[in-house]
Design an enzyme around this catalytic site. Sequence first.
Site, PDB file in Angstrom:
ATOM      1  N   ARG A 147       1.067  -1.051   0.083  1.00 35.47           N
ATOM      2  CA  ARG A 147       0.106  -0.006  -0.211  1.00 35.47           C
ATOM      3  C   ARG A 147       0.767   1.413   0.132  1.00 35.47           C
ATOM      4  O   ARG A 147       1.874   1.529   0.826  1.00 35.47           O
ATOM      5  CB  ARG A 147      -0.809  -0.054   1.284  1.00 35.47           C
ATOM      6  CG  ARG A 147      -1.688   1.056   1.375  1.00 35.47           C
ATOM      7  CD  ARG A 147      -2.403   1.180   2.684  1.00 35.47           C
ATOM      8  NE  ARG A 147      -1.936   2.191   3.654  1.00 35.47           N
ATOM      9  CZ  ARG A 147      -2.515   2.919   4.722  1.00 35.47           C
ATOM     10  NH1 ARG A 147      -3.945   2.510   4.821  1.00 35.47           N
ATOM     11  NH2 ARG A 147      -2.057   3.770   5.132  1.00 35.47           N
ATOM     12  N   TYR A 159      -2.465  11.557   6.576  1.00 33.26           N
ATOM     13  CA  TYR A 159      -2.996  10.048   6.904  1.00 33.26           C
ATOM     14  C   TYR A 159      -2.323   9.221   6.322  1.00 33.26           C
ATOM     15  O   TYR A 159      -1.785   9.490   5.001  1.00 33.26           O
ATOM     16  CB  TYR A 159      -4.508   9.828   6.641  1.00 33.26           C
ATOM     17  CG  TYR A 159      -4.825   8.497   6.500  1.00 33.26           C
ATOM     18  CD1 TYR A 159      -4.798   7.516   7.326  1.00 33.26           C
ATOM     19  CD2 TYR A 159      -4.713   7.741   5.244  1.00 33.26           C
ATOM     20  CE1 TYR A 159      -4.776   6.255   7.522  1.00 33.26           C
ATOM     21  CE2 TYR A 159      -4.724   6.386   5.252  1.00 33.26           C
ATOM     22  CZ  TYR A 159      -4.884   5.566   6.414  1.00 33.26           C
ATOM     23  OH  TYR A 159      -4.904   4.173   6.531  1.00 33.26           O
ATOM     24  N   ASP A 221      -5.081   3.956  -0.441  1.00 31.77           N
ATOM     25  CA  ASP A 221      -6.135   4.416   0.484  1.00 31.77           C
ATOM     26  C   ASP A 221      -6.569   5.912   0.471  1.00 31.77           C
ATOM     27  O   ASP A 221      -5.909   6.664   0.812  1.00 31.77           O
ATOM     28  CB  ASP A 221      -5.920   3.902   1.967  1.00 31.77           C
ATOM     29  CG  ASP A 221      -6.870   3.882   2.989  1.00 31.77           C
ATOM     30  OD1 ASP A 221      -8.004   4.674   2.602  1.00 31.77           O
ATOM     31  OD2 ASP A 221      -6.785   3.188   3.974  1.00 31.77           O
ATOM     32  N   HIS A 223      -8.924   6.995   2.151  1.00 33.93           N
ATOM     33  CA  HIS A 223      -9.563   7.413   3.308  1.00 33.93           C
ATOM     34  C   HIS A 223     -10.778   8.323   3.391  1.00 33.93           C
ATOM     35  O   HIS A 223     -10.763   9.214   4.254  1.00 33.93           O
ATOM     36  CB  HIS A 223      -8.306   7.970   4.351  1.00 33.93           C
ATOM     37  CG  HIS A 223      -8.235   7.308   5.581  1.00 33.93           C
ATOM     38  ND1 HIS A 223      -8.636   7.740   6.847  1.00 33.93           N
ATOM     39  CD2 HIS A 223      -8.049   5.891   5.879  1.00 33.93           C
ATOM     40  CE1 HIS A 223      -8.525   6.969   7.870  1.00 33.93           C
ATOM     41  NE2 HIS A 223      -8.167   5.878   7.267  1.00 33.93           N
ATOM     42  N   GLU A 247      -8.952   2.070  -2.157  1.00 32.45           N
ATOM     43  CA  GLU A 247      -9.725   2.139  -0.950  1.00 32.45           C
ATOM     44  C   GLU A 247     -10.306   3.073  -0.519  1.00 32.45           C
ATOM     45  O   GLU A 247      -9.676   4.171  -0.665  1.00 32.45           O
ATOM     46  CB  GLU A 247      -8.435   1.514   0.002  1.00 32.45           C
ATOM     47  CG  GLU A 247      -9.442   1.157   1.583  1.00 32.45           C
ATOM     48  CD  GLU A 247      -8.318   0.767   2.519  1.00 32.45           C
ATOM     49  OE1 GLU A 247      -7.292   0.385   2.279  1.00 32.45           O
ATOM     50  OE2 GLU A 247      -8.834   0.806   3.722  1.00 32.45           O
ATOM     51  N   GLU A 273     -13.571  -0.885   6.100  1.00 32.03           N
ATOM     52  CA  GLU A 273     -13.070  -0.908   7.279  1.00 32.03           C
ATOM     53  C   GLU A 273     -13.872  -0.145   8.528  1.00 32.03           C
ATOM     54  O   GLU A 273     -13.844  -0.733   9.711  1.00 32.03           O
ATOM     55  CB  GLU A 273     -11.700  -0.451   7.260  1.00 32.03           C
ATOM     56  CG  GLU A 273     -11.788   1.124   7.111  1.00 32.03           C
ATOM     57  CD  GLU A 273     -10.188   1.729   6.866  1.00 32.03           C
ATOM     58  OE1 GLU A 273      -9.265   0.876   6.647  1.00 32.03           O
ATOM     59  OE2 GLU A 273      -9.925   2.865   7.733  1.00 32.03           O
ATOM     60  N   ARG A 294     -13.635  -5.058   2.944  1.00 34.21           N
ATOM     61  CA  ARG A 294     -12.535  -4.613   3.876  1.00 34.21           C
ATOM     62  C   ARG A 294     -12.824  -4.573   5.242  1.00 34.21           C
ATOM     63  O   ARG A 294     -11.697  -4.143   6.145  1.00 34.21           O
ATOM     64  CB  ARG A 294     -12.192  -2.896   3.694  1.00 34.21           C
ATOM     65  CG  ARG A 294     -11.211  -2.832   2.223  1.00 34.21           C
ATOM     66  CD  ARG A 294      -9.819  -3.286   2.663  1.00 34.21           C
ATOM     67  NE  ARG A 294      -9.058  -2.253   3.564  1.00 34.21           N
ATOM     68  CZ  ARG A 294      -8.154  -2.538   4.080  1.00 34.21           C
ATOM     69  NH1 ARG A 294      -8.016  -3.837   4.517  1.00 34.21           N
ATOM     70  NH2 ARG A 294      -7.545  -1.623   5.050  1.00 34.21           N
ATOM     71  N   HIS A 323      -9.313  -5.902   6.901  1.00 31.65           N
ATOM     72  CA  HIS A 323      -8.598  -4.849   7.601  1.00 31.65           C
ATOM     73  C   HIS A 323      -7.583  -5.513   8.639  1.00 31.65           C
ATOM     74  O   HIS A 323      -7.971  -6.351   9.305  1.00 31.65           O
ATOM     75  CB  HIS A 323      -9.612  -4.267   8.543  1.00 31.65           C
ATOM     76  CG  HIS A 323      -9.203  -2.841   8.928  1.00 31.65           C
ATOM     77  ND1 HIS A 323      -9.687  -2.081  10.252  1.00 31.65           N
ATOM     78  CD2 HIS A 323      -8.347  -1.917   8.148  1.00 31.65           C
ATOM     79  CE1 HIS A 323      -9.271  -0.926  10.129  1.00 31.65           C
ATOM     80  NE2 HIS A 323      -8.343  -0.722   9.003  1.00 31.65           N
ATOM     81  N   GLU A 350      -4.275  -7.366   4.675  1.00 34.32           N
ATOM     82  CA  GLU A 350      -3.538  -6.289   5.318  1.00 34.32           C
ATOM     83  C   GLU A 350      -2.694  -7.023   6.252  1.00 34.32           C
ATOM     84  O   GLU A 350      -3.386  -7.428   7.319  1.00 34.32           O
ATOM     85  CB  GLU A 350      -4.524  -5.088   5.763  1.00 34.32           C
ATOM     86  CG  GLU A 350      -3.666  -4.149   6.306  1.00 34.32           C
ATOM     87  CD  GLU A 350      -4.593  -2.857   6.571  1.00 34.32           C
ATOM     88  OE1 GLU A 350      -5.723  -2.766   6.909  1.00 34.32           O
ATOM     89  OE2 GLU A 350      -4.118  -1.569   6.618  1.00 34.32           O
ATOM     90  N   TRP A 413     -11.791  12.149   8.078  1.00 31.63           N
ATOM     91  CA  TRP A 413     -10.295  11.930   8.271  1.00 31.63           C
ATOM     92  C   TRP A 413      -9.994  10.648   7.646  1.00 31.63           C
ATOM     93  O   TRP A 413     -10.610   9.558   7.517  1.00 31.63           O
ATOM     94  CB  TRP A 413     -10.266  11.576   9.789  1.00 31.63           C
ATOM     95  CG  TRP A 413      -8.539  11.515  10.057  1.00 31.63           C
ATOM     96  CD1 TRP A 413      -7.414  12.233   9.655  1.00 31.63           C
ATOM     97  CD2 TRP A 413      -8.131  10.173  10.344  1.00 31.63           C
ATOM     98  NE1 TRP A 413      -6.375  11.465  10.157  1.00 31.63           N
ATOM     99  CE2 TRP A 413      -6.554  10.140  10.328  1.00 31.63           C
ATOM    100  CE3 TRP A 413      -8.542   8.868  10.660  1.00 31.63           C
ATOM    101  CZ2 TRP A 413      -5.897   9.100  10.695  1.00 31.63           C
ATOM    102  CZ3 TRP A 413      -7.940   7.812  11.040  1.00 31.63           C
ATOM    103  CH2 TRP A 413      -6.564   7.895  11.044  1.00 31.63           C
TER     104      TRP A 413
HETATM  105  O1  KDG Z   1      -8.211   3.144  13.403  1.00 38.39           O
HETATM  106  C1  KDG Z   1      -8.234   3.464  11.951  1.00 38.39           C
HETATM  107  C2  KDG Z   1      -7.062   2.759  11.097  1.00 38.39           C
HETATM  108  O2  KDG Z   1      -7.114   1.390  11.521  1.00 38.39           O
HETATM  109  C3  KDG Z   1      -7.296   3.047   9.938  1.00 38.39           C
HETATM  110  O3  KDG Z   1      -6.936   4.397   9.508  1.00 38.39           O
HETATM  111  C4  KDG Z   1      -6.386   2.243   9.104  1.00 38.39           C
HETATM  112  O4  KDG Z   1      -7.192   2.856   6.855  1.00 38.39           O
HETATM  113  C5  KDG Z   1      -6.532   2.212   7.660  1.00 38.39           C
HETATM  114  C6  KDG Z   1      -6.295   0.995   6.775  1.00 38.39           C
HETATM  115  O5  KDG Z   1      -6.565   0.849   5.712  1.00 38.39           O
HETATM  116  O6  KDG Z   1      -5.377   0.110   7.378  1.00 38.39           O
HETATM  117 MG    MG Z   2      -8.037   2.043   4.999  1.00 30.38          MG
END
Ligand code: KDG
Ligand code: MG
Length: 413
Positions: A147, A159, A221, A223, A247, A273, A294, A323, A350, A413
């Site tokens: 990733r 992030y 990701d 996010h 993702e 996730e 996920r 996840h 992951e 976020w």
């Molecule tokens: O607790 C939040 C994290 O697990 C997350 O931000 C991690 O996005 C994430 C990922 O893809 O592992």
């Molecule tokens: Mg993620």
Amino acid sequence: MSIDKIDVNVCSPGRNFVTLKIVTDDGIVGWGDATLNGRELAVAAYLSEHLASTLIGRDEDRIEDTWQYLYRGAYWRRGPVTMAAIAAVDMALWDIKAKKAGVPLYQLLGGASRDRIRVYGHASGPDYAALKDAITGYVEAGYTAVRVQTGVPGLGQIYGVATNKPGARYDYEPAHRAADGGAATAPIEETWDTRAYLTHMPGIFAKIREDFGSQLRILHDGHHRMTPIEAARFAKDVEPYDLFWLEDCTPAEDQAALRLVRSHSTTPLAIGEVFNSVYDYQTLITERLIDYVRSAVTHTGGVTAMRKLLDFAGIYGIRSGMHGPTDISPVGMAAALHLDLAIHNFGIQEYMPHSDTTLEVFRTSFTFERGFLHPGDTPGLGVELDEDAAAAFTYTTAYLPVNRLQDGTVHDW
Ligand code: KDG
Ligand code: MG
């Protein structure tokens, strides 16, 4: 035989974890992960104040019945706190059942469908030079999938990008304690600009393909930060770089929004996730709007619920991508690995290795070899919590960051 004792362990060996211990009247111990990053004590209270007494005396073998009892019996359904609590009970009961049978859990799930589990690691860096260095490290360690997350010019810490302190590994911990390592009183805040991100990222993927060739599986990701039309544009722009997946391109609780992204691009999509129920996926799966599920076993009601969700996804040609960040404890990670090995529609897993401190407290049997994991053949889940070692690491409040646009608007976020 029946459930005799329940204990909820909250500890912080490097980061916070909530672990459920169920003991049967003949002394068999089962472990379950109930960690919900930044909201740990809510799940701990749900377990100890509302579930523990209702479980004492129940037949530990009736896993499906217990799951339904906790899900339907609460009247209030779904939600991350409820489903993490149910997940912990479910995992612990599967751990007990497999220990009683003397087999690793994957044997009770139908046995191994593969020999090893392909994982992806987290490569990141504030700029391309640092990112390239990180990817190189993973490739040399045998990983076939990484990733990639990188800084965006004009923005500070964002992030997914490790701080790359000397001696630090390439992964990162998103939950923050106070600056002095003590309890946080509020989340830190980051700044975001989607336009800057959308113009910067495609060039990064181009360089990665140039430097690492066509065989490396590249994941990314988003996010939850793009609008549906921004995500559609981005997924289309990055098609030439052949991502393994994009993702969380949008905040996907608006499942129908994914129709827009899907109709513009063939970039594979992974989502879920932050989901906690099969119903969060109903439109996404039946309309084939995603390619990978996920969810974490820890946040989606445990092995029982996750197996059903993945079987449902399999009917539509959708695969798993569970996840596996460090906020899933080694117990939750082991549960994922047993499912990964057993299901037919496995995609990828992951893997963010836990810190040495975490692994001094959780004794694991899973093994890693050159980009692949295996859950091991210890009866049960194969992870035990050392409660004496855990006692030295007391819970310390830590929060996930809050994200704001440059004008101060709160953003995802
Ligand atoms: O607790 C939040 C994290 O697990 C997350 O931000 C991690 O996005 C994430 C990922 O893809 O592992
Ligand atoms: Mg993620």
